[in-house]
Write a protein that holds these residues in place. Structure first.
Motif, PDB file in Angstrom:
ATOM      1  N   GLN A 217       1.234   6.683  -6.854  1.00  0.00           N
ATOM      2  CA  GLN A 217       0.168   7.646  -7.129  1.00  0.00           C
ATOM      3  C   GLN A 217       0.689   9.077  -7.034  1.00  0.00           C
ATOM      4  O   GLN A 217       0.356   9.927  -7.867  1.00  0.00           O
ATOM      5  CB  GLN A 217      -0.995   7.432  -6.168  1.00  0.00           C
ATOM      6  CG  GLN A 217      -1.773   6.138  -6.421  1.00  0.00           C
ATOM      7  CD  GLN A 217      -2.871   5.901  -5.403  1.00  0.00           C
ATOM      8  OE1 GLN A 217      -2.935   6.599  -4.376  1.00  0.00           O
ATOM      9  NE2 GLN A 217      -3.728   4.929  -5.651  1.00  0.00           N
TER      10      GLN A 217
ATOM     11  N   ASN B 232       0.874   4.128  -2.872  1.00  0.00           N
ATOM     12  CA  ASN B 232       0.708   5.559  -2.597  1.00  0.00           C
ATOM     13  C   ASN B 232       1.848   6.375  -3.199  1.00  0.00           C
ATOM     14  O   ASN B 232       1.631   7.472  -3.730  1.00  0.00           O
ATOM     15  CB  ASN B 232       0.626   5.795  -1.091  1.00  0.00           C
ATOM     16  CG  ASN B 232      -0.628   5.195  -0.469  1.00  0.00           C
ATOM     17  OD1 ASN B 232      -1.634   5.029  -1.156  1.00  0.00           O
ATOM     18  ND2 ASN B 232      -0.567   4.859   0.808  1.00  0.00           N
TER      19      ASN B 232
ATOM     20  N   GLU C 152       0.825  -1.203   0.000  1.00  0.00           N
ATOM     21  CA  GLU C 152       0.000   0.000   0.000  1.00  0.00           C
ATOM     22  C   GLU C 152       0.865   1.261   0.000  1.00  0.00           C
ATOM     23  O   GLU C 152       0.539   2.246  -0.684  1.00  0.00           O
ATOM     24  CB  GLU C 152      -0.921  -0.013   1.217  1.00  0.00           C
ATOM     25  CG  GLU C 152      -2.023  -1.067   1.128  1.00  0.00           C
ATOM     26  CD  GLU C 152      -2.883  -1.090   2.372  1.00  0.00           C
ATOM     27  OE1 GLU C 152      -2.514  -0.410   3.353  1.00  0.00           O
ATOM     28  OE2 GLU C 152      -3.934  -1.778   2.367  1.00  0.00           O
TER      29      GLU C 152
END
Length: 226
Positions: free
Chosen positions: A179, A176, A172
């Motif tokens: 992104q 992130n 995760e």
């Protein structure tokens, strides 16, 4: 209703403690002389059902602990370890009570008969009693060994779940980061497009100025010769 991992863990732990309290009271009740053999067997069956329920609560606690933040997970891990210890202790107590009940039934089933010899028990009854006791003790040992293996398996499963939880958090975090990088690239691309558009605009303006200057020079030269 609060569905956070800590709240669910507390709820499962409360249910577990209620089962453990009920199991302890039932096991203590089997020691009373007023209970008959059939009543004791019924109590033991109920204890085994509640032990299964308590085991399920411990399994749910193991699942919920994976979602608890690392900053407070240590204290919940200690509580889970204590719950496992209590469950193992009461399972052993239930096994001991069942062994005592079976032994009492074996002893009561051998009614004394008159024998010519000084031995108050028949040789066949004595052999069957010793064989039954031996089988019972061996079964108890196997059950305890199975419980130990089950606890070890649960610990290993919990450790695997914790590792998977850590890997998921890493994935995760990486997602992130990607992104954020995509957003930065999009902003940079938009900035470049604006710069290119302004460059073309400046070129058009420059070309227009040059054309106007050339026309002016041409007009001046034409008027001079005429």
């Amino acid at each position: 209703m609060d569905t956070s991992p800590t709240a669910l863990f507390d709820s499962y732990e409360q249910d577990f403690l209620q089962f453990i309290q009920s199991i302890g009271e039932r096991l203590q009740g089997t020691d009373k002389d007023g209970q008959g053999a059939e009543q004791r067997r019924t109590t033991l069956r109920r204890v085994e059902m509640e032990l299964d329920e308590a085991d399920e609560m411990v399994s749910q606690m193991e699942i919920e602990i994976q979602g608890i933040p690392q900053s407070v997970r240590a204290q919940y891990t200690t509580r889970l370890r204590n719950a496992k210890s209590e469950l193992s202790k009461h399972k052993k107590l239930a096994t001991d009570v069942r062994s005592q009940l079976t032994r009492s039934e074996l002893l009561s089933s051998s009614s004394p008969q008159p024998y010519a010899s000084d031995d108050p028990y028949g040789q066949g009854d004595r052999s069957r009693l010793l064989a039954g006791t031996s089988i019972l003790e061996e079964g108890s040992k196997r059950l305890q060994e199975s419980q130990r293996i089950a606890l070890e398996t649960e610990d290993q499963g919990a450790e695997i779940l914790m590792n998977l939880r850590g890997q998921r958090e890493q994935i995760e975090n990486s997602r992130n980061t990607l992104q954020r990088a995509d957003l930065a690239i999009d902003r940079a691309s938009g900035t470049l497009k604006k710069m290119i558009r302004r460059m073309y605009q400046q070129r058009v303006v420059t070309a227009a100025i040059i054309i106007v200057l050339v026309l002016l020079i041409g007009i001046i030269v034409w008027e001079k010769f005429n």
